[in-house]
Design an enzyme around this catalytic site. Structure first.
Site, PDB file in Angstrom:
ATOM      1  N   PHE A 228       0.853  -1.186   0.000  1.00 48.53           N
ATOM      2  CA  PHE A 228       0.000   0.000   0.000  1.00 48.53           C
ATOM      3  C   PHE A 228       0.886   1.232   0.000  1.00 48.53           C
ATOM      4  O   PHE A 228       1.912   1.249   0.679  1.00 48.53           O
ATOM      5  CB  PHE A 228      -0.902  -0.005   1.250  1.00 48.53           C
ATOM      6  CG  PHE A 228      -2.255   0.578   0.992  1.00 48.53           C
ATOM      7  CD1 PHE A 228      -3.328  -0.246   0.695  1.00 48.53           C
ATOM      8  CD2 PHE A 228      -2.452   1.950   1.041  1.00 48.53           C
ATOM      9  CE1 PHE A 228      -4.581   0.293   0.439  1.00 48.53           C
ATOM     10  CE2 PHE A 228      -3.700   2.489   0.789  1.00 48.53           C
ATOM     11  CZ  PHE A 228      -4.773   1.674   0.492  1.00 48.53           C
TER      12      PHE A 228
ATOM     13  N   GLN B 233      -9.270  14.595   3.501  1.00 49.57           N
ATOM     14  CA  GLN B 233      -8.610  13.911   2.392  1.00 49.57           C
ATOM     15  C   GLN B 233      -9.568  13.822   1.200  1.00 49.57           C
ATOM     16  O   GLN B 233     -10.718  13.447   1.370  1.00 49.57           O
ATOM     17  CB  GLN B 233      -8.236  12.508   2.854  1.00 49.57           C
ATOM     18  CG  GLN B 233      -7.065  11.920   2.111  1.00 49.57           C
ATOM     19  CD  GLN B 233      -6.448  10.773   2.911  1.00 49.57           C
ATOM     20  OE1 GLN B 233      -7.157   9.890   3.383  1.00 49.57           O
ATOM     21  NE2 GLN B 233      -5.150  10.787   3.075  1.00 49.57           N
TER      22      GLN B 233
ATOM     23  N   HIS C  98     -10.107  12.427  -2.938  1.00 47.94           N
ATOM     24  CA  HIS C  98      -9.659  11.541  -4.008  1.00 47.94           C
ATOM     25  C   HIS C  98      -9.834  12.317  -5.309  1.00 47.94           C
ATOM     26  O   HIS C  98     -10.849  12.983  -5.482  1.00 47.94           O
ATOM     27  CB  HIS C  98     -10.529  10.276  -3.992  1.00 47.94           C
ATOM     28  CG  HIS C  98      -9.977   9.180  -4.841  1.00 47.94           C
ATOM     29  ND1 HIS C  98     -10.055   9.206  -6.208  1.00 47.94           N
ATOM     30  CD2 HIS C  98      -9.332   8.047  -4.522  1.00 47.94           C
ATOM     31  CE1 HIS C  98      -9.478   8.119  -6.688  1.00 47.94           C
ATOM     32  NE2 HIS C  98      -9.029   7.394  -5.691  1.00 47.94           N
TER      33      HIS C  98
ATOM     34  N   LEU D 295     -16.289   6.353  -6.290  1.00 53.71           N
ATOM     35  CA  LEU D 295     -14.890   6.424  -6.725  1.00 53.71           C
ATOM     36  C   LEU D 295     -14.629   5.725  -8.045  1.00 53.71           C
ATOM     37  O   LEU D 295     -15.147   4.642  -8.302  1.00 53.71           O
ATOM     38  CB  LEU D 295     -13.992   5.760  -5.684  1.00 53.71           C
ATOM     39  CG  LEU D 295     -13.623   6.566  -4.457  1.00 53.71           C
ATOM     40  CD1 LEU D 295     -12.569   5.821  -3.653  1.00 53.71           C
ATOM     41  CD2 LEU D 295     -13.110   7.947  -4.844  1.00 53.71           C
TER      42      LEU D 295
ATOM     43  N   GLU E  90      -7.837   4.655  -9.162  1.00 56.53           N
ATOM     44  CA  GLU E  90      -6.638   5.192  -9.807  1.00 56.53           C
ATOM     45  C   GLU E  90      -6.136   4.273 -10.917  1.00 56.53           C
ATOM     46  O   GLU E  90      -5.439   4.698 -11.831  1.00 56.53           O
ATOM     47  CB  GLU E  90      -5.535   5.374  -8.751  1.00 56.53           C
ATOM     48  CG  GLU E  90      -5.371   6.800  -8.356  1.00 56.53           C
ATOM     49  CD  GLU E  90      -5.241   7.023  -6.851  1.00 56.53           C
ATOM     50  OE1 GLU E  90      -5.261   6.066  -6.074  1.00 56.53           O
ATOM     51  OE2 GLU E  90      -5.120   8.189  -6.480  1.00 56.53           O
TER      52      GLU E  90
ATOM     53  N   ARG F 175      -1.613  11.732  -6.137  1.00 55.11           N
ATOM     54  CA  ARG F 175      -3.003  12.120  -5.907  1.00 55.11           C
ATOM     55  C   ARG F 175      -3.211  13.618  -5.730  1.00 55.11           C
ATOM     56  O   ARG F 175      -4.087  14.209  -6.337  1.00 55.11           O
ATOM     57  CB  ARG F 175      -3.485  11.460  -4.622  1.00 55.11           C
ATOM     58  CG  ARG F 175      -4.422  10.338  -4.840  1.00 55.11           C
ATOM     59  CD  ARG F 175      -4.983   9.907  -3.515  1.00 55.11           C
ATOM     60  NE  ARG F 175      -5.370   8.515  -3.643  1.00 55.11           N
ATOM     61  CZ  ARG F 175      -6.063   7.852  -2.733  1.00 55.11           C
ATOM     62  NH1 ARG F 175      -6.421   8.426  -1.619  1.00 55.11           N
ATOM     63  NH2 ARG F 175      -6.379   6.598  -2.935  1.00 55.11           N
TER      64      ARG F 175
ATOM     65  N   HIS G 205     -13.200  12.297   0.996  1.00 57.53           N
ATOM     66  CA  HIS G 205     -13.103  10.880   1.337  1.00 57.53           C
ATOM     67  C   HIS G 205     -12.970  10.625   2.842  1.00 57.53           C
ATOM     68  O   HIS G 205     -13.580   9.703   3.370  1.00 57.53           O
ATOM     69  CB  HIS G 205     -11.884  10.318   0.597  1.00 57.53           C
ATOM     70  CG  HIS G 205     -11.742   8.840   0.659  1.00 57.53           C
ATOM     71  ND1 HIS G 205     -12.781   7.997   0.356  1.00 57.53           N
ATOM     72  CD2 HIS G 205     -10.696   8.050   0.986  1.00 57.53           C
ATOM     73  CE1 HIS G 205     -12.374   6.733   0.492  1.00 57.53           C
ATOM     74  NE2 HIS G 205     -11.121   6.750   0.882  1.00 57.53           N
TER      75      HIS G 205
ATOM     76  N   ARG H 158      -3.935  11.532   6.343  1.00 61.45           N
ATOM     77  CA  ARG H 158      -3.926  10.148   6.822  1.00 61.45           C
ATOM     78  C   ARG H 158      -3.143   9.238   5.878  1.00 61.45           C
ATOM     79  O   ARG H 158      -3.297   9.307   4.667  1.00 61.45           O
ATOM     80  CB  ARG H 158      -5.366   9.645   6.931  1.00 61.45           C
ATOM     81  CG  ARG H 158      -5.508   8.200   7.346  1.00 61.45           C
ATOM     82  CD  ARG H 158      -6.960   7.787   7.405  1.00 61.45           C
ATOM     83  NE  ARG H 158      -7.602   7.832   6.107  1.00 61.45           N
ATOM     84  CZ  ARG H 158      -7.673   6.790   5.276  1.00 61.45           C
ATOM     85  NH1 ARG H 158      -7.165   5.630   5.605  1.00 61.45           N
ATOM     86  NH2 ARG H 158      -8.262   6.908   4.102  1.00 61.45           N
TER      87      ARG H 158
END
Lengths: 587, 77
Positions: free
Chosen positions: A119, A240, A242, A252, A255, A286, A353, A398
């Site tokens: 991740f 945050q 997206h 969403l 990506e 992002r 988000h 985050r």
């Protein structure tokens, strides 16, 4: 009118991951614990978390909690409290193993250990190379976690109040929290749930934005209740986003679409990312992509009749690649954007988000407020955990997978601290004579409002204002103007009117009460964002490009009830290790 | 009215995708459902979010024919 009362040792508002984890500690300690939830607990928004739980188990390669801590501090853009972050990263493996023992169906390696997925942002040896740290259960980690914790709570005899909405916090003259007032949706009855300790685990308030990935239930109820009770909200300017959610829907678009060769166009058909990031183009990070999209829209190059979105083109990939490499995208686009991406581009916007700020707490989950010289005096009997709390492990931004880690670690920590608090405070304090009166007054106002405004109209104006004035990339004149506008809308929210006055499952009344909570969050966000004259993490200003540690290495506290802003220091000192000194955040 | 309000609340889910699809269905198709279809729709609402979403996205298909029909209507919302 005296309200009906029910007494518990502890009351938990919210049945998602953190509420359920805390409840388990209390019920297993033999305490009488009630959990209130607007929806059935396993339908809480935790269900939408797919990424996994960040924990340095080291099953896929060497790892340790200090590296996880470094990544989290860096991710937070040095606004995270390093004591809380150390606590979380050290506890993370333990709470994952506990969850394993509760029966969570984790993905496995061949040797039987928990499989960990890669991740973004997670590294070995302080940023040297990527590490696989995310513990998951296929793409259903949140879902599996909720079901596992719910079952454990049934066994431990936690008492659930399903389809109940908490309305207001009850405090006495000394400022101790003694429970909440709550509405039973099935009957429309309002009662007092009295408790020696109360935990808010109500999740985020992402529905304040027009473009949001959050479910409809995410209306910041805990934040609204806290703000109305005079408790400040911390770091609300940090949200945050997206870069690509379906315009008008919020769903969403992964990506992966740009990874497979999809790219963004403005209304002139220009592939504008070439101007903002000549090398990486549409594959830039992002925040770079989100900022570029916001700039194109602000400068009048957005598509559509209102010029308020950007186009994501993927028809050039051909139907085979789209079907094979991007399963589900075609259906999502058809369903939510009404376009078939095989022939037409998908309208997208930067989409809210996750909420980094919230009710100020320490790493025991105690709600803390400034009092005299101490900026962090615990409020007796009051706790918060999960997305509604600001602890602050996420700081200004985050790190992926830390939301589920947060729920488990701080849900448990709050539960443990509550058990201790209840041992030391064995009697219910008397409720103040006027307990519940504030709630009844709010309900009576709504019931009797004449010539008021429609809830939907006010809520829509609030969401549009937040999106246009306080979105992913922030312009000074828009912020100043936005503060004025949101205050005006907050005034209108005090005069909402509902036509349906029925008792049973009156969704119109519920939505009016939810708006009361959302608007507190919206005002706190805009005022805090306008005031912070720097760019840090998710707070990105066009006029102050850089992080300013000399002036702004501090947490915002906004008092809604009296419209006052103050600040408190960041905890730079961890529990046992050396401070991670601020550095430029480059990946 | 009460029944509709209760259903509207039960269409509040943990996933935004379901909120959108189910609310749309409730407004567009629900009033036209037959008695047995209404019963099946309520059964569907009792499914966990992720399972229900898989059915709506046609990643899994139920055996029951009425359920298939209702799912088709939900997909068309």
């Amino acid at each position: 009118m005296a309200l009906l009362k029910r007494k518990f040792d502890a009351v938990i508002v919210g049945g998602g991951g953190s509420g359920l984890r805390a409840a388990l500690q209390l019920s297993e300690a033999g305490l009488k614990c009630a959990v209130l939830s607007k929806v059935f607990p396993t339908r809480s928004h935790t269900v939408a978390a797919q990424g996994g739980i960040g924990a340095s188990l080291g099953n896929m390669g060497e790892d340790n909690w200090l590296w996880h801590m470094y990544d989290t501090v860096k991710g937070s853009d040095y606004l995270g409290d390093q004591d809380a972050i150390e606590f979380m990263c050290r506890m993370a493996p333990q709470v994952v193993y506990e969850l394993e023992h509760f029966g969570m169906p984790f993905d496995r390696n061949e040797d039987g250990t928990i499989y960990q997925r890669p991740f973004g942002g997670h590294s070995q040896n302080f940023g040297e190379r990527p590490v696989q740290r995310s513990c998951c259960a296929a793409d259903r980690t949140g879902h599996a976690m909720l079901h596992t914790l719910y079952q454990c709570n049934i066994r431990a005899q936690t008492q659930f109040f399903v389809e109940w909405m908490a309305l207001d916090l009850i405090l006495d003259q000394e400022g101790h929290v003694l429970g909440v007032t709550a509405l039973e949706m099935e009957t429309g009855d309002v009662i007092i749930l009295q408790a020696r300790a109360t935990l808010f685990a109500t999740g985020g308030a992402g529905r304040v934005y027009a473009a949001s990935t959050n479910a409809f239930i995410n209306t910041g109820d805990g934040l609204g209740m806290a703000a109305r009770a005079g408790i400040p909200l911390e770091d609300m300017e940090f949200w945050q986003f997206h870069p690509t959610g379906v315009a008008g829907a919020g769903v969403l678009i992964t990506e992966g679409v740009r990874g497979e060769g999809g790219y963004l166009l403005n209304k002139n058909g220009e592939r504008f990312m070439e101007r903002y990031a000549p090398t990486m183009k549409d594959l830039a990070s992002r925040d770079v992509v989100a900022r570029a999209v916001a700039t194109e829209i602000k400068e009048g190059r957005g598509a559509g009749k209102d010029g308020d979105y950007i186009l994501l083109k993927l028809d050039h990939l051909g139907p085979e690649v789209i079907e094979k490499r991007l399963p589900g995208i075609r259906e999502i686009a058809k369903k939510f954007a009404n376009v078939d991406p095989v022939t037409d581009p998908i309208p997208v916007v930067p989409t809210c988000h996750y909420q980094m700020g919230g009710i100020p707490t320490n790493y025991h989950g105690q709600v803390v407020v400034p009092k005299g010289e101490n900026p962090e005096t615990p409020v007796a009997g009051f706790y918060a955990a999960g997305e509604c709390a600001c602890c602050s492990i996420h700081g200004a931004n985050r790190l992926g997978t830390n939301s589920l880690t947060d729920l488990l670690v701080f849900g448990k920590a709050a539960g443990d601290h509550m058990v201790q608090f209840l041992k030391e405070n064995t009697n219910h304090k008397d409720l103040p004579k006027n307990a519940g009166e504030h709630t009844l007054a709010r309900l009576a106002r709504l019931e009797n409002q004449k010539n008021g405004e429609n809830v939907y109209t006010v809520a829509t104006d609030m969401r549009k204002t937040m999106q246009a004035h306080c979105g992913v990339f922030r312009f000074p004149e828009l912020l100043v103007d936005g503060v004025k506008k949101i205050r005006e809308i907050a005034g209108r929210a005090k005069h909402t009117e509902i036509k349906d006055k029925s008792k049973v499952f009156n969704t119109a009344r519920i939505e009016a009460l939810e708006l009361d909570n959302l608007i507190e969050v919206a005002v706190a966000t805009l005022v805090s964002a306008e005031a912070r004259k720097e760019s840090r993490g998710a707070h990105d200003r066009a006029d102050y490009h850089k992080r300013d540690d000399a002036n702004w290495m501090k947490h915002t506290l906004y008092y809604n009830a009296v419209n006052r802003i103050s600040y408190k220091p960041v905890h730079l000192k961890p529990l046992s290790v050396e401070t991670f000194e601020p550095k430029a955040r480059v990946y | 009215m009460t029944e509709m309000n209760r259903l509207r609340w039960n269409c509040r889910r943990g996933m935004l995708e379901l909120d959108l699809v189910l609310t749309g269905f409730l407004d567009k198709h629900y009033p036209k459902l037959t008695g047995s279809q209404v019963k099946v729709f309520k059964e569907l609402l009792d499914y966990p979010d992720t399972d229900l979403w898989d059915m709506i996205m046609a990643r899994t298909e139920p055996a029951d024919n009425t359920m298939k029909t209702v799912l088709q209507l939900i997909r068309a919302s």
